[in-house]
Scaffold this motif. Structure first.
Motif, PDB file in Angstrom:
ATOM      1  N   GLY A   1      18.561 -14.637 -24.603  1.00  0.00           N
ATOM      2  CA  GLY A   1      18.764 -15.928 -25.287  1.00  0.00           C
ATOM      3  C   GLY A   1      17.817 -17.199 -24.406  1.00  0.00           C
ATOM      4  N   VAL A   2      16.798 -16.682 -23.556  1.00  0.00           N
ATOM      5  CA  VAL A   2      16.033 -17.749 -22.781  1.00  0.00           C
ATOM      6  C   VAL A   2      14.996 -17.884 -23.644  1.00  0.00           C
ATOM      7  CG1 VAL A   2      14.725 -18.205 -20.628  1.00  0.00           C
ATOM      8  CG2 VAL A   2      16.948 -17.147 -20.467  1.00  0.00           C
ATOM      9  N   THR A   3      14.721 -19.136 -24.144  1.00  0.00           N
ATOM     10  CA  THR A   3      13.497 -19.585 -24.708  1.00  0.00           C
ATOM     11  C   THR A   3      12.500 -19.991 -23.801  1.00  0.00           C
ATOM     12  OG1 THR A   3      14.784 -20.440 -26.611  1.00  0.00           O
ATOM     13  CG2 THR A   3      12.385 -21.524 -26.520  1.00  0.00           C
ATOM     14  N   ILE A   4      11.224 -19.514 -24.119  1.00  0.00           N
ATOM     15  CA  ILE A   4      10.064 -19.902 -23.156  1.00  0.00           C
ATOM     16  C   ILE A   4       8.974 -20.432 -24.092  1.00  0.00           C
ATOM     17  CG2 ILE A   4       8.111 -19.076 -21.743  1.00  0.00           C
ATOM     18  CD1 ILE A   4       9.914 -16.629 -20.952  1.00  0.00           C
ATOM     19  N   GLU A   5       8.563 -21.624 -23.996  1.00  0.00           N
ATOM     20  CA  GLU A   5       7.573 -22.374 -24.985  1.00  0.00           C
ATOM     21  C   GLU A   5       6.250 -22.261 -24.082  1.00  0.00           C
ATOM     22  OE1 GLU A   5       9.465 -26.105 -25.164  1.00  0.00           O
ATOM     23  OE2 GLU A   5      10.678 -25.361 -26.878  1.00  0.00           O
ATOM     24  N   TRP A   6       5.053 -21.773 -24.676  1.00  0.00           N
ATOM     25  CA  TRP A   6       3.807 -21.697 -24.017  1.00  0.00           C
ATOM     26  C   TRP A   6       2.795 -22.494 -24.399  1.00  0.00           C
ATOM     27  CZ3 TRP A   6       3.187 -18.775 -19.860  1.00  0.00           C
ATOM     28  CH2 TRP A   6       3.974 -17.844 -19.439  1.00  0.00           C
ATOM     29  N   ASP A   7       2.177 -23.262 -23.566  1.00  0.00           N
ATOM     30  CA  ASP A   7       0.800 -24.069 -23.813  1.00  0.00           C
ATOM     31  C   ASP A   7      -0.285 -23.305 -23.259  1.00  0.00           C
ATOM     32  OD1 ASP A   7       2.382 -26.141 -25.027  1.00  0.00           O
ATOM     33  OD2 ASP A   7       2.631 -27.185 -23.053  1.00  0.00           O
TER      34      ASP A   7
ATOM     35  N   ASP B   1       0.222 -31.180 -10.561  1.00  0.00           N
ATOM     36  CA  ASP B   1       0.640 -31.627 -12.037  1.00  0.00           C
ATOM     37  C   ASP B   1       0.903 -30.238 -12.815  1.00  0.00           C
ATOM     38  OD1 ASP B   1      -0.271 -33.912 -11.068  1.00  0.00           O
ATOM     39  OD2 ASP B   1      -2.032 -34.027 -12.394  1.00  0.00           O
ATOM     40  N   LEU B   2       0.362 -29.384 -12.672  1.00  0.00           N
ATOM     41  CA  LEU B   2       0.517 -28.221 -13.753  1.00  0.00           C
ATOM     42  C   LEU B   2       2.265 -27.849 -13.310  1.00  0.00           C
ATOM     43  CD1 LEU B   2      -2.252 -25.857 -14.214  1.00  0.00           C
ATOM     44  CD2 LEU B   2      -1.414 -27.246 -15.835  1.00  0.00           C
ATOM     45  N   ALA B   3       2.305 -27.643 -11.946  1.00  0.00           N
ATOM     46  CA  ALA B   3       3.500 -26.975 -11.312  1.00  0.00           C
ATOM     47  C   ALA B   3       4.883 -27.971 -11.728  1.00  0.00           C
ATOM     48  CB  ALA B   3       3.538 -26.919  -9.880  1.00  0.00           C
ATOM     49  N   ARG B   4       4.463 -29.095 -11.499  1.00  0.00           N
ATOM     50  CA  ARG B   4       5.571 -30.164 -11.908  1.00  0.00           C
ATOM     51  C   ARG B   4       5.799 -30.240 -13.533  1.00  0.00           C
ATOM     52  NH1 ARG B   4       7.528 -32.892  -7.990  1.00  0.00           N
ATOM     53  NH2 ARG B   4       5.918 -33.278  -5.995  1.00  0.00           N
ATOM     54  N   ALA B   5       5.043 -29.747 -14.359  1.00  0.00           N
ATOM     55  CA  ALA B   5       5.330 -29.901 -15.892  1.00  0.00           C
ATOM     56  C   ALA B   5       5.810 -28.392 -16.465  1.00  0.00           C
ATOM     57  CB  ALA B   5       4.028 -30.279 -16.564  1.00  0.00           C
ATOM     58  N   TYR B   6       5.491 -27.305 -15.573  1.00  0.00           N
ATOM     59  CA  TYR B   6       5.803 -25.921 -16.239  1.00  0.00           C
ATOM     60  C   TYR B   6       6.534 -25.227 -15.346  1.00  0.00           C
ATOM     61  CZ  TYR B   6       2.302 -27.194 -19.571  1.00  0.00           C
ATOM     62  OH  TYR B   6       1.650 -27.811 -20.675  1.00  0.00           O
ATOM     63  N   ASP B   7       7.515 -24.101 -15.844  1.00  0.00           N
ATOM     64  CA  ASP B   7       8.193 -23.368 -14.776  1.00  0.00           C
ATOM     65  C   ASP B   7       7.533 -22.059 -14.742  1.00  0.00           C
ATOM     66  OD1 ASP B   7      11.146 -24.682 -15.344  1.00  0.00           O
ATOM     67  OD2 ASP B   7      10.216 -24.537 -17.402  1.00  0.00           O
ATOM     68  N   LEU B   8       6.486 -21.801 -15.457  1.00  0.00           N
ATOM     69  CA  LEU B   8       5.732 -20.471 -15.717  1.00  0.00           C
ATOM     70  C   LEU B   8       4.341 -20.767 -15.478  1.00  0.00           C
ATOM     71  CD1 LEU B   8       8.036 -18.347 -17.675  1.00  0.00           C
ATOM     72  CD2 LEU B   8       7.576 -17.418 -15.515  1.00  0.00           C
ATOM     73  N   ILE B   9       3.554 -20.257 -14.696  1.00  0.00           N
ATOM     74  CA  ILE B   9       2.053 -20.593 -14.519  1.00  0.00           C
ATOM     75  C   ILE B   9       1.241 -19.063 -14.446  1.00  0.00           C
ATOM     76  CG2 ILE B   9       0.215 -21.968 -13.759  1.00  0.00           C
ATOM     77  CD1 ILE B   9       2.310 -23.724 -12.284  1.00  0.00           C
TER      78      ILE B   9
ATOM     79  N   LEU C   1       7.983 -14.666  -5.014  1.00  0.00           N
ATOM     80  CA  LEU C   1       8.775 -13.672  -5.850  1.00  0.00           C
ATOM     81  C   LEU C   1       9.330 -12.717  -5.114  1.00  0.00           C
ATOM     82  CD1 LEU C   1       6.218 -13.812  -8.855  1.00  0.00           C
ATOM     83  CD2 LEU C   1       8.241 -15.186  -8.620  1.00  0.00           C
ATOM     84  N   ASP C   2       9.247 -12.562  -3.901  1.00  0.00           N
ATOM     85  CA  ASP C   2       9.678 -11.400  -3.095  1.00  0.00           C
ATOM     86  C   ASP C   2      11.311 -11.890  -2.754  1.00  0.00           C
ATOM     87  OD1 ASP C   2       8.954 -13.448  -1.499  1.00  0.00           O
ATOM     88  OD2 ASP C   2       7.699 -12.141  -0.245  1.00  0.00           O
ATOM     89  N   VAL C   3      11.981 -11.981  -3.728  1.00  0.00           N
ATOM     90  CA  VAL C   3      13.424 -12.582  -3.566  1.00  0.00           C
ATOM     91  C   VAL C   3      14.324 -11.368  -2.916  1.00  0.00           C
ATOM     92  CG1 VAL C   3      13.364 -14.369  -5.243  1.00  0.00           C
ATOM     93  CG2 VAL C   3      13.983 -11.887  -5.899  1.00  0.00           C
ATOM     94  N   VAL C   4      15.272 -11.545  -2.201  1.00  0.00           N
ATOM     95  CA  VAL C   4      16.153 -10.521  -1.804  1.00  0.00           C
ATOM     96  C   VAL C   4      16.903  -9.849  -2.966  1.00  0.00           C
ATOM     97  CG1 VAL C   4      18.311 -10.110  -0.171  1.00  0.00           C
ATOM     98  CG2 VAL C   4      16.586 -11.926   0.335  1.00  0.00           C
TER      99      VAL C   4
ATOM    100  N   LYS D   1      13.514 -26.169 -12.374  1.00  0.00           N
ATOM    101  CA  LYS D   1      14.737 -26.410 -12.253  1.00  0.00           C
ATOM    102  C   LYS D   1      15.706 -24.981 -12.734  1.00  0.00           C
ATOM    103  CE  LYS D   1      14.887 -31.556 -12.414  1.00  0.00           C
ATOM    104  NZ  LYS D   1      13.639 -31.565 -12.214  1.00  0.00           N
ATOM    105  N   ALA D   2      15.103 -24.279 -13.059  1.00  0.00           N
ATOM    106  CA  ALA D   2      15.400 -22.873 -13.529  1.00  0.00           C
ATOM    107  C   ALA D   2      14.784 -21.792 -12.941  1.00  0.00           C
ATOM    108  CB  ALA D   2      15.559 -22.686 -15.164  1.00  0.00           C
ATOM    109  N   LYS D   3      14.572 -21.634 -11.644  1.00  0.00           N
ATOM    110  CA  LYS D   3      13.792 -20.701 -10.839  1.00  0.00           C
ATOM    111  C   LYS D   3      14.237 -19.192 -11.207  1.00  0.00           C
ATOM    112  CE  LYS D   3      12.102 -23.251  -6.789  1.00  0.00           C
ATOM    113  NZ  LYS D   3      12.909 -24.332  -7.176  1.00  0.00           N
ATOM    114  N   LYS D   4      15.710 -18.898 -11.169  1.00  0.00           N
ATOM    115  CA  LYS D   4      16.030 -17.571 -11.328  1.00  0.00           C
ATOM    116  C   LYS D   4      15.826 -17.135 -12.543  1.00  0.00           C
ATOM    117  CE  LYS D   4      20.141 -14.552 -11.164  1.00  0.00           C
ATOM    118  NZ  LYS D   4      19.734 -13.831 -12.337  1.00  0.00           N
ATOM    119  N   ALA D   5      15.786 -17.858 -13.790  1.00  0.00           N
ATOM    120  CA  ALA D   5      15.450 -17.345 -15.067  1.00  0.00           C
ATOM    121  C   ALA D   5      13.810 -17.191 -15.182  1.00  0.00           C
ATOM    122  CB  ALA D   5      15.932 -18.494 -16.104  1.00  0.00           C
ATOM    123  N   ALA D   6      13.100 -18.172 -14.366  1.00  0.00           N
ATOM    124  CA  ALA D   6      11.772 -17.898 -14.470  1.00  0.00           C
ATOM    125  C   ALA D   6      11.306 -16.692 -14.026  1.00  0.00           C
ATOM    126  CB  ALA D   6      10.987 -19.060 -13.861  1.00  0.00           C
TER     127      ALA D   6
END
Length: 383
Positions: free
Chosen positions: A32-38, A52-60, A79-82, A270-275
């Motif tokens: 159900g998660v939408t990802i819009e790519w530029d 500037d990219l990091a502030r504008a996008y969740d995924l780079i 990305l090396d989360v527990v 603001k949605a790190k887990k989803a990303a």
């Protein structure tokens, strides 16, 4: 998560954009998660302010030499989360060459490889009975006007690195003599011998487009970043074949400058887990050899490189270049390298254009490399 919308930034080539859109569509169906790519051109990617990219996008989508700069600016989430150790172990086990560890910096994993590339050899199987196996054969073709090389920055430096590595003296990451002076002089003279003026303005896509066109005389690009698109029937009027790099020394297909891209997550999201969930999924072997490859991507996971169907669709692009990828060399990644990469490429091209002394060019490259470190003797902090 059905109300979550993420924004992603990738590079503007079908190989970089199409698989991200295709996979994101499947991810939406699943989560159900939408990802819009530029998308941005490769040149924009290297010059646009990372923060500037990091502030504008969740995924780079990034390449590994950016890692030192981006992490110094605190722009990425590790990305090396527990709790996901087994998934990371599977991704590491599926690394093609050093693709996976190339995104590990100062003990943390900042991206996962989704696209693996290195300088390989492109050739026309309808013009040659086999790809040149050594540099002498390449020079024979070059004297006939049948060779092109991409030498537009940064590719002149990439050729320099690849030849040095193939001859057994790869550049070193620590400040000092980044390039061995004697070997560097030899490499520059090899470049001088083969570089036609037109090559200085060409990037890999320019070279491959010319090779794939009807009526061309170009039969070989001995050192060019591989683009699987050109190995797929119907992409252009002529289908290109790809092979391991020709040997300039006696060690085989070693030393090619590693390229490719990785998927990273913004520290400002603001949605790190989803990303992060998407990053793990799209980099996985199942996705890489399935929807990612079928959408025109050039996967970063060995499951795709080993897959018979993936190879059949791409004229054995992966099998025929695998040895080069496995023995590829990882570029420096410290904060300051990206500016050096541009300055060093420009210096090589100026030396070729104005016929400068090889020793003078190599000395300037080493001086520029020392200057690229934030402080004298700063540690490289590698994997």
């Amino acid at each position: 998560m059905s109300d979550v919308t993420l924004k992603g930034m990738t590079w503007s080539h079908p190989r970089g954009y199409d698989p991200m859109v295709a996979c994101s569509g499947l991810w939406k169906q699943e989560t159900g998660v939408t990802i819009e790519w530029d998308k941005r051109s490769l040149q924009d990617f290297e010059s646009f302010p990372i923060e500037d990219l990091a502030r504008a996008y969740d995924l780079i989508v990034i390449d590994h030499p950016h890692v030192g700069q981006i992490t110094a600016e605190n722009c990425l989430a590790p990305l090396d989360v527990v709790g996901r150790e087994a998934e990371r172990a599977a991704l590491a086990a599926g690394s093609v060459g050093r693709s996976y560890p190339s995104y590990n910096w100062q003990g943390r994993q900042w991206a996962f490889p989704i696209d693996t590339a290195a300088q390989v050899q492109a050739w026309r199987s309808d013009m040659l009975h086999a790809a040149p196996a050594n540099w002498a054969e390449v020079l024979d073709l070059a004297r006939q006007g049948r060779v092109l090389l991409p030498l537009r920055p940064p590719h002149s430096l990439m050729m320099f690195y690849t030849l040095a590595g193939n001859l057994g003296r790869p550049a070193v990451e620590e400040p000092g003599d980044h390039i061995n002076p004697d070997m560097g002089g030899r490499v520059f003279e090899m470049m001088r011998e083969i570089a036609a003026p037109a090559c200085l303005g060409m990037d890999p896509i320019d070279v491959l487009e010319e090779m794939a066109s009807s009526g061309t005389r170009i039969a070989c690009a001995p050192l060019v970043y591989g683009y699987v698109s050109y190995a797929i029937a119907g992409f252009r009027s002529s289908r290109l074949a790809f092979a391991d790099i020709p040997s300039a020394g006696d060690a085989g297909a070693v030393g090619s400058a590693l390229g490719g891209t990785g998927i990273a997550v913004s520290a400002f999201s603001k949605a790190k887990k989803a990303a992060i969930d998407f990053a793990y999924w799209v980099a996985s072997g199942e996705v890489q050899r399935g929807p990612y490859a079928s959408a025109g991507g050039q996967p970063g996971h060995a499951a795709a490189w080993d897959d018979a169907a993936v190879n059949a669709a791409a004229g054995n692009f992966y099998i025929d270049t695998r040895a080069t990828l496995e023995a590829a060399w990882v570029r420096p990644r410290h904060d300051g390298y990206m500016a050096f990469q541009q300055a060093a490429s420009d210096r090589i091209n100026l030396g070729l254009t104005e016929k400068h002394d090889a020793g003078r060019v190599v000395a300037d490259l080493n001086r520029l490399f020392v200057k690229s470190f934030p402080t004298p003797g700063a540690a490289t902090g590698g994997a």
